[in-house]
Design an enzyme around this catalytic site. Structure first.
Site, mmCIF file in Angstrom:
data_model
loop_
_atom_site.group_PDB
_atom_site.id
_atom_site.type_symbol
_atom_site.label_atom_id
_atom_site.label_comp_id
_atom_site.label_asym_id
_atom_site.label_seq_id
_atom_site.Cartn_x
_atom_site.Cartn_y
_atom_site.Cartn_z
ATOM 1 N N GLU A 99 -7.730 -0.319 -1.096
ATOM 2 C CA GLU A 99 -8.063 -1.580 -1.779
ATOM 3 C C GLU A 99 -9.168 -2.332 -1.039
ATOM 4 O O GLU A 99 -10.043 -2.947 -1.653
ATOM 5 C CB GLU A 99 -6.819 -2.450 -1.916
ATOM 6 C CG GLU A 99 -5.806 -1.825 -2.873
ATOM 7 C CD GLU A 99 -4.532 -2.629 -2.936
ATOM 8 O OE1 GLU A 99 -3.777 -2.594 -1.941
ATOM 9 O OE2 GLU A 99 -4.305 -3.301 -3.959
ATOM 10 N N GLU A 119 1.592 3.107 -3.251
ATOM 11 C CA GLU A 119 2.559 1.996 -3.239
ATOM 12 C C GLU A 119 3.797 2.287 -4.065
ATOM 13 O O GLU A 119 4.914 1.896 -3.716
ATOM 14 C CB GLU A 119 1.887 0.713 -3.752
ATOM 15 C CG GLU A 119 0.968 0.028 -2.749
ATOM 16 C CD GLU A 119 -0.446 0.590 -2.735
ATOM 17 O OE1 GLU A 119 -0.682 1.671 -3.321
ATOM 18 O OE2 GLU A 119 -1.320 -0.065 -2.146
#
Ligand code: 3H9
Length: 692
Positions: A99, A119
């Site tokens: 990210e 995740e």
């Protein structure tokens, strides 16, 4: 940070995996601001030291009070930086690490880099802008694929998808610095945000991908995947800042769910399991050649796993016919790997040159490790170990793949008990992740270290266990089955119990598993233990009755269920219910109504109580090792974290009181282990015994 000719290089350095913990986030913000403020800096290169680009946010911070600056703020600062930021990735660019890269202006990766957003495997979603930035960049379909599977992709694939700008030749950091210098010299232009494709332009395709993903969710009960899809939909419908806020809320919701806590626990439990003080100062022995005694299902599975991991393997069987059959099983297993595309035909050939077989133990003279996978009988095993003692070279590790027997007694059959250890593989051994490493009284620490090193090379999760009947997993399993057997007698049907446990998250219920494994295995064990059984103990004989009726499970076409020819799922059988009813009548038990919730609660209470006993007896080093055994070897749902984690979630006081209530019915089995009181008294939980 160092600056040369207008290029500021910021190197992230937080071993072992550069996790983006609070201190690192703060330092990153400072470095960014400094670079922004420094008029001599024109381009910023972000790189990482050590073995990897950040592999994510720091998992240990989840569930703790948040510490500023948050990762989304760091990412926004990167994105808003008026000077171009080039990231140079290597190793694993995962989760928050990816990210961070997504927020930068240019992304380079060296050829070995793996990029992913895992995740979902932790019960959460990318919470630092990933659900918004990734679909814009590579399209909703590809982004959803990465985020809902959690699987990383290689750099080359990332380049095809437009996720990165280049796969560098050699070190990415140097390539980034060269690119920055060329940009400053006006010899190269950096891709600008305006030039990048914005996949939101094709709204109908985006929405179609969202709809497909929702349909593909199936019956999964995990909360994260649907929220990931919601966020991707929001990325299309909302302005960027609102999309980030939407993602943030979804992340906050998920991170505090019990599922996320359980999955985090499982992740950390896997890494903790290999840490044992006695291993810190020892080195594993060198293993190149492995002997496997026995070519049955277990032996051939173990041989397959060892062969696939690159070892030379010699299989021993009692005669030529059994040996041929054993080797054929290994060959079939490897053929399957070829069929699945996991192994090339050429590699299969080379690999097979490392495989051999013999009918005489003397063929094991040069082996560095021998794994005995013969019939589960102490007499058979001690005879094998006595013979091995006379054949195998000094310093070789001698392992037994017993699932219940006393490894101390097997070790005593040799003149070198320090070299003897238990390696409890699970069937099919080439597939199942778990390896219980059974450390006997006299096992030397370097032999234990060797077992852990072997497990790592085999791609297995090793858990240390002490010697007792059933070690960790089979003891907990026995307690679970005892609890459900009591319920059978008290009024539940095996079908209702299986439904309750499948509903709870197990892939199969306990009676489905028994049918699959064969009822005779546990029958033989019960018969072996019969003479030592406390007569005051409640004993459920339903399984024995079924065995006597020839109902040995799937292989016999009938067990707790009835199986049509060749079928793997069974149907309910009234004859079984009659056997159960007859047992109740014989014992004078009036059947009562039992709910699914009660079945689940008793199963958990029984498993956690047995786990507490195992801890008291120091058979397991820590509660998370027990959880790990149940998650990796026994189908306990990973998102529930294991029985000890669940006990913490339910509350120790509550579960201890439940056990006390049950103990009024049957004292021996249900009596709470003393550890419950000890922990409750000190305001502690099982998790406090994990001690990182
Ligand atoms: C995330 O990023 C959320 C964001 O979207 C949103 C934020 C707002 N944190 O596995 P190894 C430790 S979620 C803390 O044995 P390998 C690990 O415990 C995160 N610690 O090495 C171990 O410690 P120890 C998304 C971590 O080479 C040591 O590093 N990222 C973390 O076999 C070595 O680990 C992931 O889910 C972490 N994130 O494999 C990636 N990661 O030495 C998780 C590792 O004390 N990590 N540690 O036992 C992995 O998949 C593997 O560690 C990796 C390396 C493939 C990177």
């Amino acid at each position: 940070m160092s600056t040369t000719d207008g290029v500021a290089t910021v190197v992230i350095d937080n071993p072992p995996v550069n996790a983006l913990g609070a201190d690192l986030r703060r330092d990153l913000m400072t470095a960014l601001r400094d670079a922004e403020a420094d008029a001599s800096v024109q381009v910023i290169v972000l790189a990482a030291a050590g073995r990897t680009w950040p592999a994510g946010a720091d998992i240990r911070e989840f569930g703790q009070p948040p510490r500023d600056p948050w990762l989304p703020e760091v990412c926004s600062a990167v994105a808003a930086c008026p000077k171009p930021v080039i990231v140079a990735m290597h190793g694993n660019a995962l989760g928050g690490g990816l990210e961070l890269a997504l927020a930068a202006h240019v992304r380079l990766a060296d050829p070995g880099t793996r990029l992913g957003l895992p995740e979902v495997t932790l019960g959460i979603l990318p919470g630092a802008g990933g659900t918004q930035r990734l679909p814009r960049l590579i399209g909703a379909r590809a982004a959803l694929g990465m985020m809902t599977s959690g699987l990383p992709i290689p750099a080359e694939r990332a380049l095809e998808l437009g996720l990165i700008d280049a796969v560098t030749e050699g070190e990415a950091r140097l390539a980034a610095q060269r690119l920055a210098a060329a940009h400053i010299a006006g010899e190269a232009s950096l891709p600008s945000a305006a030039e990048r494709p914005d996949h939101r332009m094709d709204a109908s395709d985006w929405l179609a991908a969202v709809t497909e993903a929702r349909k593909g969710l199936g019956v999964s009960r995990l909360p994260a995947p649907p929220r990931i899809i919601d966020c991707v939909e929001a990325a299309l419908l909302l302005p960027e800042e609102e999309g980030f806020a939407y993602e943030r809320t979804a992340f906050e919701e998920l991170v505090s769910t019990p599922e996320a806590a359980a999955l985090r626990h499982a992740f950390l439990a896997e890494r903790r399991a290999a840490r044992h003080p006695e291993l810190a100062a020892t080195k594993p022995r060198e293993i190149a050649e492995i002997g496997v005694i026995g070519g049955g299902l277990m032996g051939s599975g173990i041989a397959t796993a060892c062969l696939a991991a690159g070892y030379r393997v010699t299989m021993i069987e009692r005669d030529d016919q059994a040996l041929t059959a054993g080797l054929a099983r290994v060959a079939t297993n490897r053929d399957r790997a070829v069929a699945k595309g996991q192994l090339s035909v050429a590699d299969r050939e080379t690999e097979w040159s490392r495989m051999s077989g013999a009918t005489a133990m003397s063929a094991l003279a040069g082996a560095d490790l021998v794994i005995e996978a013969a019939f589960e009988d102490e007499g058979v095993k001690t005879a094998i170990f006595a013979e091995l003692d006379g054949v195998v070279k000094p310093g070789a590790v001698l392992a037994t793949n017993t699932s219940y027997l006393d490894v101390n007694r097997i070790a005593a059959a040799t003149s070198r008990p320090g070299d003897v250890i238990g390696l409890h593989f699970f069937s099919p051994a080439q597939v199942m992740k778990l390896l219980e490493v059974v450390v006997a009284e006299r096992t030397s620490p370097d032999v234990t270290a060797t077992a852990f090193a072997l497990a790592k090379r085999l791609g297995k999760v090793a858990v240390r266990a002490g010697v007792c009947d059933g070690f960790i997993g089979n003891r907990v399993l026995t307690a679970y089955r005892t609890a459900t057997d009591f319920l059978l007698e008290d009024g539940a049907s095996p079908y209702q119990i299986d439904r309750a446990m499948v509903g709870w998250g197990f892939p199969l219920g306990p009676y489905q598993v028994l049918d699959m494994a064969g009822l005779d295995i546990s029958w033989a064990r019960r018969t072996r233990l019969a003479e030592h059984r406390d007569p005051s103990e409640r004993y459920v004989a339903i399984g024995d009755r079924l065995c006597k009726l020839g109902r040995l499970g799937q292989k016999a076409g009938r067990g707790y269920y009835l199986y049509a020819e060749g079928a793997r799922t069974g149907t309910e059988d009234p004859e079984v219910l009659e056997v159960i009813a007859a047992e109740r009548t014989a014992k004078g038990i009036e059947p009562r109504r039992i709910t699914e919730a009660e079945i689940q609660r008793r199963a958990l209470a029984a498993m956690a109580n047995e786990g507490a006993r195992i801890l008291e007896e120091k058979i397991a080093a820590r509660p998370s090792d027990i959880d790990l055994v149940m998650l990796t070897g026994y189908g306990f749902p990973r998102w529930r974290g294991g029985p000890m984690q669940m006990a913490d979630q339910v509350g120790l006081l509550e579960l201890r009181d439940t056990l006390r209530d049950y103990a009024r019915e049957e004292e021996t089995f249900w009596r709470p282990a003393a550890l419950w009181d000890e922990l409750i008294k000190n305001g502690r939980k099982f998790a406090d015994l994990n001690a990182d």
